[in-house]
Design a protein around this motif. Structure first.
Motif, PDB file in Angstrom:
ATOM      1  N   MET A 142      12.648  14.526   6.792  1.00  0.00           N
ATOM      2  CA  MET A 142      13.124  13.250   7.340  1.00  0.00           C
ATOM      3  C   MET A 142      14.619  13.278   7.674  1.00  0.00           C
ATOM      4  N   ALA A 143      15.246  14.438   7.475  1.00  0.00           N
ATOM      5  CA  ALA A 143      16.663  14.636   7.831  1.00  0.00           C
ATOM      6  C   ALA A 143      17.580  13.612   7.163  1.00  0.00           C
ATOM      7  N   LYS A 144      17.299  13.348   5.888  1.00  0.00           N
ATOM      8  CA  LYS A 144      18.090  12.339   5.169  1.00  0.00           C
ATOM      9  C   LYS A 144      19.519  12.830   4.893  1.00  0.00           C
ATOM     10  N   GLY A 145      19.701  14.132   4.895  1.00  0.00           N
ATOM     11  CA  GLY A 145      21.062  14.655   4.751  1.00  0.00           C
ATOM     12  C   GLY A 145      21.418  15.112   3.350  1.00  0.00           C
ATOM     13  N   VAL A 146      20.593  14.777   2.372  1.00  0.00           N
ATOM     14  CA  VAL A 146      20.803  15.273   1.004  1.00  0.00           C
ATOM     15  C   VAL A 146      19.440  15.621   0.402  1.00  0.00           C
ATOM     16  N   ASP A 147      19.455  16.453  -0.644  1.00  0.00           N
ATOM     17  CA  ASP A 147      18.212  16.707  -1.379  1.00  0.00           C
ATOM     18  C   ASP A 147      18.137  15.748  -2.571  1.00  0.00           C
ATOM     19  N   ALA A 148      17.104  15.925  -3.383  1.00  0.00           N
ATOM     20  CA  ALA A 148      16.905  14.976  -4.493  1.00  0.00           C
ATOM     21  C   ALA A 148      18.082  15.006  -5.470  1.00  0.00           C
ATOM     22  N   ALA A 149      18.586  16.209  -5.750  1.00  0.00           N
ATOM     23  CA  ALA A 149      19.714  16.312  -6.694  1.00  0.00           C
ATOM     24  C   ALA A 149      20.937  15.586  -6.119  1.00  0.00           C
ATOM     25  N   GLY A 150      21.160  15.730  -4.817  1.00  0.00           N
ATOM     26  CA  GLY A 150      22.288  15.051  -4.171  1.00  0.00           C
ATOM     27  C   GLY A 150      22.124  13.543  -4.212  1.00  0.00           C
ATOM     28  N   MET A 151      20.886  13.095  -4.029  1.00  0.00           N
ATOM     29  CA  MET A 151      20.620  11.654  -4.061  1.00  0.00           C
ATOM     30  C   MET A 151      20.913  11.098  -5.462  1.00  0.00           C
ATOM     31  N   ILE A 152      20.508  11.847  -6.480  1.00  0.00           N
ATOM     32  CA  ILE A 152      20.780  11.392  -7.852  1.00  0.00           C
ATOM     33  C   ILE A 152      22.294  11.343  -8.088  1.00  0.00           C
ATOM     34  N   ARG A 153      23.001  12.368  -7.649  1.00  0.00           N
ATOM     35  CA  ARG A 153      24.463  12.384  -7.847  1.00  0.00           C
ATOM     36  C   ARG A 153      25.106  11.187  -7.137  1.00  0.00           C
ATOM     37  N   ALA A 154      24.632  10.900  -5.926  1.00  0.00           N
ATOM     38  CA  ALA A 154      25.207   9.777  -5.161  1.00  0.00           C
ATOM     39  C   ALA A 154      24.955   8.451  -5.883  1.00  0.00           C
ATOM     40  N   GLY A 155      23.720   8.237  -6.317  1.00  0.00           N
ATOM     41  CA  GLY A 155      23.380   6.989  -7.000  1.00  0.00           C
ATOM     42  C   GLY A 155      24.140   6.844  -8.312  1.00  0.00           C
ATOM     43  N   ARG A 156      24.215   7.925  -9.061  1.00  0.00           N
ATOM     44  CA  ARG A 156      24.914   7.860 -10.350  1.00  0.00           C
ATOM     45  C   ARG A 156      26.419   7.624 -10.136  1.00  0.00           C
ATOM     46  N   ALA A 157      26.961   8.234  -9.077  1.00  0.00           N
ATOM     47  CA  ALA A 157      28.401   8.043  -8.812  1.00  0.00           C
ATOM     48  C   ALA A 157      28.694   6.565  -8.566  1.00  0.00           C
ATOM     49  N   ALA A 158      27.801   5.899  -7.841  1.00  0.00           N
ATOM     50  CA  ALA A 158      28.012   4.464  -7.568  1.00  0.00           C
ATOM     51  C   ALA A 158      27.958   3.670  -8.872  1.00  0.00           C
ATOM     52  N   ILE A 159      26.957   3.963  -9.689  1.00  0.00           N
ATOM     53  CA  ILE A 159      26.813   3.197 -10.937  1.00  0.00           C
ATOM     54  C   ILE A 159      27.975   3.489 -11.891  1.00  0.00           C
ATOM     55  N   GLU A 160      28.360   4.745 -11.975  1.00  0.00           N
ATOM     56  CA  GLU A 160      29.452   5.091 -12.901  1.00  0.00           C
ATOM     57  C   GLU A 160      30.789   4.490 -12.456  1.00  0.00           C
ATOM     58  N   ALA A 161      30.916   4.222 -11.151  1.00  0.00           N
ATOM     59  CA  ALA A 161      32.150   3.575 -10.678  1.00  0.00           C
ATOM     60  C   ALA A 161      32.100   2.066 -10.897  1.00  0.00           C
ATOM     61  N   GLY A 162      30.957   1.559 -11.375  1.00  0.00           N
ATOM     62  CA  GLY A 162      30.868   0.131 -11.702  1.00  0.00           C
ATOM     63  C   GLY A 162      30.161  -0.724 -10.673  1.00  0.00           C
ATOM     64  N   PHE A 163      29.613  -0.095  -9.617  1.00  0.00           N
ATOM     65  CA  PHE A 163      28.923  -0.888  -8.597  1.00  0.00           C
ATOM     66  C   PHE A 163      27.571  -1.368  -9.116  1.00  0.00           C
ATOM     67  N   THR A 164      27.124  -2.499  -8.600  1.00  0.00           N
ATOM     68  CA  THR A 164      25.726  -2.885  -8.732  1.00  0.00           C
ATOM     69  C   THR A 164      24.996  -2.110  -7.643  1.00  0.00           C
ATOM     70  N   LEU A 165      23.923  -1.442  -8.022  1.00  0.00           N
ATOM     71  CA  LEU A 165      23.252  -0.563  -7.059  1.00  0.00           C
ATOM     72  C   LEU A 165      21.831  -1.034  -6.801  1.00  0.00           C
ATOM     73  N   SER A 166      21.547  -1.228  -5.514  1.00  0.00           N
ATOM     74  CA  SER A 166      20.212  -1.615  -5.084  1.00  0.00           C
ATOM     75  C   SER A 166      19.662  -0.473  -4.238  1.00  0.00           C
ATOM     76  N   VAL A 167      18.540   0.098  -4.639  1.00  0.00           N
ATOM     77  CA  VAL A 167      18.007   1.242  -3.890  1.00  0.00           C
ATOM     78  C   VAL A 167      16.665   0.882  -3.254  1.00  0.00           C
ATOM     79  N   THR A 168      16.389   1.544  -2.132  1.00  0.00           N
ATOM     80  CA  THR A 168      15.086   1.352  -1.484  1.00  0.00           C
ATOM     81  C   THR A 168      14.349   2.677  -1.444  1.00  0.00           C
ATOM     82  N   VAL A 169      13.032   2.585  -1.556  1.00  0.00           N
ATOM     83  CA  VAL A 169      12.167   3.749  -1.350  1.00  0.00           C
ATOM     84  C   VAL A 169      11.148   3.337  -0.279  1.00  0.00           C
TER      85      VAL A 169
END
Ligand code: SF4
Length: 292
Positions: A142-169
């Motif tokens: 689907m050419a999302k631009g990251v793999d699963a590990a990258g997606m986890i790192r991105a999501g965790r980075a947002a949460i660890e910086a204090g953001f409220t995170l809303s994700v879609t699947v």
């Protein structure tokens, strides 16, 4: 206010002031997405944005509580420019309670933890991240631009910086061919991110996407409504979250669901199983009423 159409926003931003800080999507490559195909990505100039801020402040008397920074990935802006914009928003709208925006995984990963934390402290509060799938092969296809590990790192980075995170699947993104694998792998990635909000959309394919051509070429099979419900059930069976609000009430979905995970998981699974058993009585959304 100037808007370069089309403009998209998450359903939960229906009552927000929409301000286009950027237009289009810097990635603009996902095989299933036709949202910004007709738009070149650009960061609007400071002057253009300020004109809109002044106009909105004059019309509302500054009484804006919620603001959504469109378009597709506001974090593609340089950190300094975004910090400057947030400070101008805070001055123009003293009652501002929430500033939100879409965040692409690659843009989240391109920012340092210190930059994300500064953005959070400056007032950007809620980020919407399209995880779509947790399956490496599907993310690549689907050419999302990251793999699963990258997606986890991105999501965790947002949460660890204090953001409220809303994700879609996206239910059905693996096609019939990889439905179970997609559900299981996506649950693993969502569990690892542990977002505050989780929304399940159901795949709808526009003619201006490369996925449409894959379907026409017989390389991808769309799920039936009941297969979509079964895939959501597989996803929920493997989900393990603490206090995440789950919704599948988007117009693309056949069956609206809402609950807290894990607390309401068994109740949601029971609703899904009942709908699969007796679809005629489940009040599934008919195809012609589905939308993006
Ligand atoms: S899904 Fe998001 S990141 Fe992908 S092209 Fe569409 S707007 Fe851009």
């Amino acid at each position: 206010m100037f808007y370069e159409e089309p403009v998209f926003r998450p359903p939960s931003e229906a009552n927000s002031l929409i301000l286009q800080a950027t237009t289009g999507c810097a990635h603009n490559a996902c095989a299933f997405c036709g949202m910004y195909k007709g738009k070149m990505f650009r960061v609007r100039s400071r002057e253009e944005i300020q004109r809109d801020i002044n106009e909105a402040a004059a019309v509302t008397g500054g009484r804006v509580k919620r603001l959504f920074l469109a378009d597709g990935d506001v974090l593609a802006m340089e950190t300094g420019d975004l910090l400057d914009l947030l400070s101008r928003l805070n001055r123009a709208f003293p009652y501002l309670e929430r500033v939100a925006g879409y965040a692409g995984p690659r843009d989240l990963l391109a920012k340092t933890p210190a930059e994300l934390s500064r953005l959070r402290k400056a007032g950007l509060q809620l980020l919407y991240l399209g995880v779509e799938s947790g399956h490496d092969q599907i993310l690549k296809k689907m050419a999302k631009g990251v793999d699963a590990a990258g997606m986890i790192r991105a999501g965790r980075a947002a949460i660890e910086a204090g953001f409220t995170l809303s994700v879609t699947v996206i239910t059905g993104l693996g096609g019939r061919e990889q439905s179970l694998d997609h559900a299981r792998a996506t649950a693993r990635v969502i569990n690892a991110i542990n977002p505050h909000f989780l929304s399940a959309l159901t795949l709808m394919v526009l003619e201006n996407t490369s996925l449409y051509h894959q379907i026409k070429a017989g390389k991808f099979t769309l799920l039936t409504p009941l297969e979509s419900l079964r895939e959501i059930a597989w996803l929920l069976e493997d989900i393990n979250l603490s206090g995440c609000l789950f919704r599948s009430n988007h117009a693309s979905n056949y069956l609206p669901l809402k609950g807290k995970l894990n607390d309401d998981r068994e109740k949601l699974l029971a609703l899904l199983k009942q709908a699969i058993k007796e679809p005629g009585r489940a009040g599934l959304r008919p195809e012609f009423l589905r939308g993006l």
